[in-house]
Design a protein around this motif. Sequence first.
Motif, PDB file in Angstrom:
ATOM      1  N   UNK A 256       6.884   6.456  -3.030  1.00  0.00           N
ATOM      2  CA  UNK A 256       6.669   7.793  -2.492  1.00  0.00           C
ATOM      3  C   UNK A 256       5.209   8.175  -2.238  1.00  0.00           C
ATOM      4  N   UNK A 257       4.275   7.542  -2.941  1.00  0.00           N
ATOM      5  CA  UNK A 257       2.877   7.950  -2.821  1.00  0.00           C
ATOM      6  C   UNK A 257       1.936   6.803  -2.455  1.00  0.00           C
ATOM      7  N   UNK A 258       2.440   5.585  -2.426  1.00  0.00           N
ATOM      8  CA  UNK A 258       1.586   4.433  -2.161  1.00  0.00           C
ATOM      9  C   UNK A 258       1.169   4.341  -0.705  1.00  0.00           C
ATOM     10  N   UNK A 259       0.200   3.475  -0.476  1.00  0.00           N
ATOM     11  CA  UNK A 259      -0.312   3.237   0.872  1.00  0.00           C
ATOM     12  C   UNK A 259       0.016   1.802   1.266  1.00  0.00           C
ATOM     13  N   UNK A 260       0.783   1.668   2.311  1.00  0.00           N
ATOM     14  CA  UNK A 260       1.238   0.356   2.772  1.00  0.00           C
ATOM     15  C   UNK A 260       0.064  -0.474   3.283  1.00  0.00           C
ATOM     16  N   UNK A 261       0.063  -1.749   2.922  1.00  0.00           N
ATOM     17  CA  UNK A 261      -0.979  -2.672   3.375  1.00  0.00           C
ATOM     18  C   UNK A 261      -0.375  -3.638   4.397  1.00  0.00           C
ATOM     19  N   UNK A 262      -1.182  -4.564   4.863  1.00  0.00           N
ATOM     20  CA  UNK A 262      -0.688  -5.596   5.777  1.00  0.00           C
ATOM     21  C   UNK A 262      -0.396  -6.896   5.033  1.00  0.00           C
ATOM     22  N   UNK A 263      -0.695  -6.931   3.738  1.00  0.00           N
ATOM     23  CA  UNK A 263      -0.494  -8.149   2.947  1.00  0.00           C
ATOM     24  C   UNK A 263       0.964  -8.286   2.512  1.00  0.00           C
ATOM     25  N   UNK A 264       1.415  -9.529   2.428  1.00  0.00           N
ATOM     26  CA  UNK A 264       2.766  -9.827   1.938  1.00  0.00           C
ATOM     27  C   UNK A 264       2.709 -10.165   0.455  1.00  0.00           C
ATOM     28  N   UNK A 265       3.821  -9.995  -0.208  1.00  0.00           N
ATOM     29  CA  UNK A 265       3.905 -10.279  -1.638  1.00  0.00           C
ATOM     30  C   UNK A 265       3.698 -11.773  -1.878  1.00  0.00           C
ATOM     31  N   UNK A 266       2.823 -12.146  -2.811  1.00  0.00           N
ATOM     32  CA  UNK A 266       2.578 -13.562  -3.082  1.00  0.00           C
ATOM     33  C   UNK A 266       3.710 -14.223  -3.873  1.00  0.00           C
TER      34      UNK A 266
END
Length: 135
Positions: free
Chosen positions: A43-53
């Motif tokens: 709900x409050x996070x900021x989406x990145x372009x990185x994928x989960x390792x």
Amino acid sequence: MRPRSVVDYALARRATLADLHAGRVSTTDVCDAHPYLLRAAKYHGETTTRRCPVCRGREPLTNVTYTYGDELGVSSGRVRATRDLPSLAQQFSELRVYVVEVCTSCAWNHLIMSFVIGTGRPRVKRTTRRKTAEE
């Protein structure tokens, strides 16, 4: 805003992932995000372009930014948007900021960075004057 005391946790992240891929730790050991952290990411996070390792899922990683400081009072430990940090840095003398990356799919989470923001000036003690019965 000029961050001070910046700590990058990339080496610790890399070591954790190396242990996972070598079989020294299991997926359940590293994918253990607390339900509140997962909710904050959703709900409050900021989406990145990185994928989960770990799971390499379709969902990109989410950064959750927390701020801590004595001057914040009851708001200390609250999730903040990155865009709010410059105004906080001007208002308070010292705030510690933690950025955690979270995968909402597999619950991977890792502290990626911490730093200090603020004016750096000594904290102004604000005293509240209480009215007496005579006033």
